[in-house]
Enzyme design. Structure first.
Site, short mmCIF file in Angstrom:
data_model
loop_
_atom_site.label_atom_id
_atom_site.label_comp_id
_atom_site.label_asym_id
_atom_site.label_seq_id
_atom_site.Cartn_x
_atom_site.Cartn_y
_atom_site.Cartn_z
N THR A 250 59.91 20.56 21.53
CA THR A 250 60.58 19.81 22.60
C THR A 250 59.83 18.51 22.84
OG1 THR A 250 61.31 21.87 23.58
CG2 THR A 250 61.34 19.93 25.02
N CYS B 147 29.48 12.68 17.87
CA CYS B 147 28.45 13.50 18.49
C CYS B 147 28.62 14.92 17.98
CB CYS B 147 28.60 13.45 19.99
SG CYS B 147 27.12 13.96 20.81
#
Ligand code: PLP
Length: 388
Positions: free
Chosen positions: A239, A327
């Site tokens: 959707t 990171c």
């Protein structure tokens, strides 16, 4: 104590949703929350607004609205382009990309390789530029797709995508470009570029996060990544994110207004920032070619400084910038983009990116230029004393 001003120089990471964009999306969370696939009027009214948003998003890249597949963002669009192009031509099992692409290309290409695809990852030179001759030589009879980004997210360096696409076309190879960082900063025209696929993400151009698009050129063979309902003409199940898509349409409309004027203003601020730093601080160098480059991005290497410490002190001064580093496990890895450009690990770890946007002001640049020398001097002194 006065709190420091807030200076956001990280627009390649994300941008603030424009007030007009927020206004445009709210009715689709409040009143018009119907499913656009529903047959009754309440749903059909939403479907019409989806169509309008599709027109606006298509206009941003000079595409036909039927060529737009809305997605959940740049990552999905990139994954879908690679998977879609390969799945549609099972006889072609070779993929070409570059060493400086976003991880949503490189990691997905790596997965396809594990699944049996041949993969060529093209290098770049120390300026971040691509060798077109090498690219042409890499094309094989079984090459399904070349995926090369339009603008690099870390350095802002531009690839000549129209030329890449022309080389691909001559060999019957499909061409995808990740234009996520270019949208809203450069005028985009899929016809002039001549690409078969192009990815965009709304949150890089003052739209909300979690919505993007994949341009799929008419009559291009394509298999969906997400299977489900027949949404997006059967090219992306699920959707539709109606508030997000309507917001994306509005953001696209805003981005097209005054684009050149705004880009000129942002470029002047970026140049002032870059020249100001390069002139006032020794041991600083630009990463990547100065041109052709995005007008908003400056990637600078600070000798004798770790980006981690620099970003921390900038943050304390209210300044947001970023390292082109991922990171992982608490440590900053050297950027794959800078490493591909041949930067030493120390230089890559000492590099940070400033990426500006429409909200930035000259006063903010002056504030940064005022703060930076003392911060860099402090970090260099710390580094020196640790070495002694
Ligand atoms: C060049 C590039 N491609 C793709 C993406 C991923 O987009 P998204 O955050 O919408 O998944 C980014 C995001 O930083 C990007 O810079």
């Amino acid at each position: 104590m006065n709190s420091p001003p807030f200076c956001y120089f990280d627009c390649n990471a994300t941008t603030r949703v424009a007030p007009e964009v927020l206004e445009a999306m709210l009715p689709f969370l409040r009143q018009q929350w119907g499913n656009p696939s529903s047959a009754y009027g309440f749903g059909r009214a939403v479907a019409r607004r989806l169509d309008q948003a599709r027109l606006k998003a298509a206009a941003l890249i000079n595409a036909d609205p039927r060529e737009i597949v809305f997605t959940s963002g740049g990552t999905e669009s990139n994954n879908a382009a690679l998977r879609g192009a390969l799945a549609a031509r099972p006889e072609c099992r070779h993929l070409v990309t570059t060493a400086v692409e976003h991880s949503s290309i490189l990691k997905f290409a790596g997965l396809l390789q594990k699944q049996g695809c041949a993969l060529t990852v093209l290098p770049v030179d120390s300026n971040g530029a691509l060798d077109l001759e090498r690219l042409e030589k890499s094309l094989r009879p079984d090459t399904a797709l070349v995926s090369a980004m339009l603008a690099n997210n870390e350095t802002g360096v531009l690839f000549p995508i129209a030329e890449v696409a022309a080389l691909c076309r001559a060999k019957g190879v499909l061409c995808h470009t990740d234009a996520v960082q270019a949208a809203g900063k450069l005028r985009l025209d899929v016809k002039a570029l001549g690409v078969d696929f192009l990815s965009l993400s709304a949150h890089k151009l003052r739209g909300p996060k979690g919505v993007g698009l994949l341009y799929v050129k008419r009559h291009t063979k394509f298999q969906p990544l997400l299977l489900g309902g027949g949404q997006e003409r059967g090219r992306r199940g699920g959707t539709e994110n109606v508030p997000g898509i309507v917001a994306f349409g509005r953001a696209a409309e805003l981005a097209m207004t005054d684009l050149e004027l705004q880009a000129t203003r942002v470029r002047a601020l970026r140049d002032r920032l870059e020249e100001g730093i390069l002139r006032s601080l020794p041991g600083v160098a630009r990463n990547g070619a100065p041109e052709p480059r995005l007008p908003n991005t400056a990637n600078l290497a600070f000798e004798g400084v770790e980006a981690e410490g620099l970003l921390l002190l900038l943050d304390q001064a209210g300044i947001c910038a970023s390292a082109g580093s991922a990171c992982s496990s608490g440590a900053l890895d050297a950027s794959h983009v800078l490493s591909a450009m041949g930067c030493s690990p120390a230089r890559a770890r000492g590099s940070i990116r400033f990426s500006l946007g429409l909200d930035n002001t000259a006063a903010e640049i002056e504030y940064l230029l005022q703060c930076l020398p003392a911060i860099v001097a402090r970090l260099r002194a710390q580094g020196q004393s640790q070495r002694e």
